[in-house]
Write an enzyme that holds these catalytic residues in place. Structure first.
Site, mmCIF file in Angstrom:
data_model
loop_
_atom_site.group_PDB
_atom_site.id
_atom_site.type_symbol
_atom_site.label_atom_id
_atom_site.label_comp_id
_atom_site.label_asym_id
_atom_site.label_seq_id
_atom_site.Cartn_x
_atom_site.Cartn_y
_atom_site.Cartn_z
ATOM 1 N N HIS A 1 -39.753 35.720 16.782
ATOM 2 C CA HIS A 1 -39.704 36.504 15.542
ATOM 3 C C HIS A 1 -40.111 37.953 15.814
ATOM 4 O O HIS A 1 -41.028 38.193 16.594
ATOM 5 C CB HIS A 1 -40.660 35.884 14.514
ATOM 6 C CG HIS A 1 -40.657 36.586 13.199
ATOM 7 N ND1 HIS A 1 -39.635 36.446 12.288
ATOM 8 C CD2 HIS A 1 -41.553 37.452 12.656
ATOM 9 C CE1 HIS A 1 -39.904 37.182 11.233
ATOM 10 N NE2 HIS A 1 -41.063 37.807 11.422
ATOM 11 N N TYR B 1 -7.611 36.034 19.134
ATOM 12 C CA TYR B 1 -8.785 36.844 19.446
ATOM 13 C C TYR B 1 -8.406 38.208 20.006
ATOM 14 O O TYR B 1 -9.084 39.207 19.737
ATOM 15 C CB TYR B 1 -9.739 36.085 20.372
ATOM 16 C CG TYR B 1 -9.305 35.968 21.809
ATOM 17 C CD1 TYR B 1 -9.713 36.893 22.755
ATOM 18 C CD2 TYR B 1 -8.502 34.912 22.229
ATOM 19 C CE1 TYR B 1 -9.322 36.782 24.077
ATOM 20 C CE2 TYR B 1 -8.113 34.792 23.540
ATOM 21 C CZ TYR B 1 -8.517 35.726 24.467
ATOM 22 O OH TYR B 1 -8.119 35.617 25.777
ATOM 23 N N CYS C 1 -10.591 41.670 29.916
ATOM 24 C CA CYS C 1 -11.979 41.569 29.448
ATOM 25 C C CYS C 1 -12.803 42.826 29.691
ATOM 26 O O CYS C 1 -13.502 43.303 28.793
ATOM 27 C CB CYS C 1 -12.688 40.399 30.143
ATOM 28 S SG CYS C 1 -11.693 38.929 30.368
ATOM 29 N N LYS D 1 -11.532 46.073 27.927
ATOM 30 C CA LYS D 1 -11.674 45.792 26.493
ATOM 31 C C LYS D 1 -13.126 45.928 26.058
ATOM 32 O O LYS D 1 -13.410 46.539 25.026
ATOM 33 C CB LYS D 1 -11.158 44.390 26.193
ATOM 34 C CG LYS D 1 -11.414 43.918 24.771
ATOM 35 C CD LYS D 1 -11.259 42.414 24.664
ATOM 36 C CE LYS D 1 -12.400 41.688 25.366
ATOM 37 N NZ LYS D 1 -12.246 40.216 25.316
ATOM 38 N N GLY E 1 -2.813 37.081 15.233
ATOM 39 C CA GLY E 1 -4.055 36.708 14.576
ATOM 40 C C GLY E 1 -5.061 36.057 15.496
ATOM 41 O O GLY E 1 -6.087 35.549 15.033
ATOM 42 N N GLU F 1 -9.694 41.516 18.163
ATOM 43 C CA GLU F 1 -10.557 42.431 18.914
ATOM 44 C C GLU F 1 -10.000 43.842 18.903
ATOM 45 O O GLU F 1 -10.732 44.815 18.644
ATOM 46 C CB GLU F 1 -10.717 41.933 20.350
ATOM 47 C CG GLU F 1 -11.621 40.722 20.466
ATOM 48 C CD GLU F 1 -11.713 40.176 21.877
ATOM 49 O OE1 GLU F 1 -12.711 39.521 22.188
ATOM 50 O OE2 GLU F 1 -10.772 40.390 22.677
ATOM 51 N N GLU G 1 -1.312 39.860 46.335
ATOM 52 C CA GLU G 1 -1.379 40.344 44.949
ATOM 53 C C GLU G 1 -0.394 41.496 44.812
ATOM 54 O O GLU G 1 -0.466 42.469 45.565
ATOM 55 C CB GLU G 1 -2.786 40.793 44.600
ATOM 56 C CG GLU G 1 -2.913 41.594 43.315
ATOM 57 C CD GLU G 1 -2.362 40.876 42.098
ATOM 58 O OE1 GLU G 1 -1.567 41.495 41.352
ATOM 59 O OE2 GLU G 1 -2.719 39.696 41.887
#
Length: 450
Positions: A435, A178, A48, A51, A176, A182, A35
């Site tokens: 409920h 996600y 993610c 954010k 426009g 966001e 990496e």
């Protein structure tokens, strides 16, 4: 003596690559992983996770506003951008360390380095060291796309916004999808003036039209200025800020421009073409249903394949690859009925077909409920929730579920389970309601809309 140094070499330490490496190593395979940046990939480091932390931070402005209606007296409030960024950095570093620790515990040989292919079985690091591997997995993810316009270098992408030293007072968000929506909601909730410029006729292309309209209206009510059929032509830096000239010649003056104009597969400089790996026209790696490329020894998972660009999908693909190649239990990642959430304000949770998609499959019924949830009553907020079920008229099977409002993502995760089991509208109807909740509307809608 084996002709290979390793059974598997993984290029990319994001969610998909890390899962594949760990599962393969746990079967006894000798695994290496390289990496070049930070372990955890886009999701953990610059996607993610940070954010969602910023979504939580931005939602406190609602809580403060609503508290008085519930009897609380809240004094003067203020927001410290740098304090949030510092806290975010601490959490991301903690998570990155967990990823790295788990890899090493599993026995994976970890290299903090860029890597590239030199042939179908050889991976070379930037220091010149090379490894022969029986199998190679590419899991390098995606990278933000920036439009080629004069002054584009003055803007930032979702990679950089998490590390800004100061909060922009005025920000234009271009796009426009996600990610754009966001961040428009995040920055608006944190107190910035937000302009969102999108070249299309409505935000959130690909989502159900009722969802798109509902969220766009709610964002505008919250103060986000959404400019449809608009896109920047150029950006210049002036004394009073960045001057963004739009293609219709309108001018916006802001402190920051965020490009959220899509992402493309991160395949450049990996030696894929030299190794014979076939790419799609958009540069993504072409794979079959087993995540195998045109070269039998080389596989690819996650966003780099441009199938479904979601973290849980990359993880599932990586795990399926390891099970298939090393675990003796061949399986494919199932890309049907994937639940997803968009952390706009209000939040979106969705699984299955949109109304437009479902109409192409045959006759359908639509069940829809729009109401002001209890949370908004005493707080004096007019914002409504939307719940929508799309049902096949003949089989009665629920084809799509779309939710907008508080907790929508949590609901979508749960409703995806019965939908994958083939639940019908009558299965929903026969389930007792909880409920008082907003989710009870999912099992109490009895009459289809015209």
């Amino acid at each position: 003596m084996s002709e290979f140094d390793l059974d598997l070499f993984v290029i990319g330490g994001g969610s998909g690559g890390v899962r594949a490496a760990r599962i393969a190593a746990q079967t006894g395979a000798k695994v290496g992983l390289a990496e070049e940046y930070r372990f955890g990939g886009t999701c953990v480091i610059r996607g993610c996770v940070p954010k969602k932390l910023m979504v939580y931070a931005s939602s406190f402005s609602d809580a403060f506003d609503d508290a008085e209606g519930f009897g609380w007296s809240v004094g003067a409030t203020s927001f410290d951008w740098w304090k949030l960024i510092a806290a975010k950095d601490t959490e991301i570093s903690r998570l990155e360390n967990i990823y790295l620790t788990n890899l090493r515990k599993a026995g994976v040989h970890v290299f903090t380095s860029r890597a590239r292919l030199t042939d179908a079985h050889t991976v070379e690091l930037v220091n010149g060291k090379s490894f022969r591997a029986k199998h190679i997995l590419i899991a390098t993810g995606g990278t933000p796309f920036v439009p080629d316009i004069p002054g584009a270098e003055l803007g930032i992408t979702s990679n950089e916004i998490f590390d800004l030293k100061e909060q922009p007072r005025r920000i234009m968000i271009v796009g426009g999808g996600y990610i754009a929506c966001e961040f428009a909601c995040i920055m608006n909730g944190l107190g910035s003036h937000v302009t969102q410029a999108y070249r299309g006729t409505q935000i959130l292309r690909g989502f159900d039209d009722d969802v798109r309209d509902h969220v766009a209206d709610a964002m505008r009510e919250r103060g986000v200025e959404i400019m449809l059929a608009h896109e920047p032509a150029s950006i210049t830096k002036e004394a009073d800020g960045l001057h963004v000239t739009l293609k219709n010649n309108d001018l916006s003056i802001v402190d920051q421009v965020l490009f959220a104009t899509g992402r493309h597969a991160n395949t450049r400089g990996l030696g894929l073409e030299e190794a014979g790996v076939k790419l799609k026209p958009n540069g993504a790696i072409a794979v079959d249903e087993w995540s195998q490329t045109s070269v039998p020894s080389i596989y690819a998972v996650g966003d780099v394949t441009d199938r479904v660009a979601l973290t849980p999908v990359a993880i599932r693909e990586g795990h399926a690859f390891a099970d298939t190649v090393f675990g003796g239990t061949p399986r494919k990642a199932d890309h049907e009925l994937i639940p997803t959430a968009v952390f706009t304000q209000p939040e979106i949770g969705t699984v299955g077909m949109s109304e437009a998609e479902a109409r192409e499959t045959g006759e359908i019924e639509i069940y829809r409920s729009t109401f002001r949830p209890m949370l908004n009553t005493l707080g004096g907020r007019d914002e409504k929730m939307l719940l929508k079920l799309i049902v096949a008229k003949d089989s009665r099977k629920v084809l799509g579920c779309h939710i907008v409002g508080h907790g929508a993502g949590e609901m979508a995760q749960l409703v995806a389970i019965p939908m994958r089991m083939g639940a019908t509208k009558e299965d929903f109807d026969n389930t007792m309601a909880v409920h008082p909740t907003a989710a009870e509307e999912l099992v109490t809608m009895r009459t289809p809309v015209e």
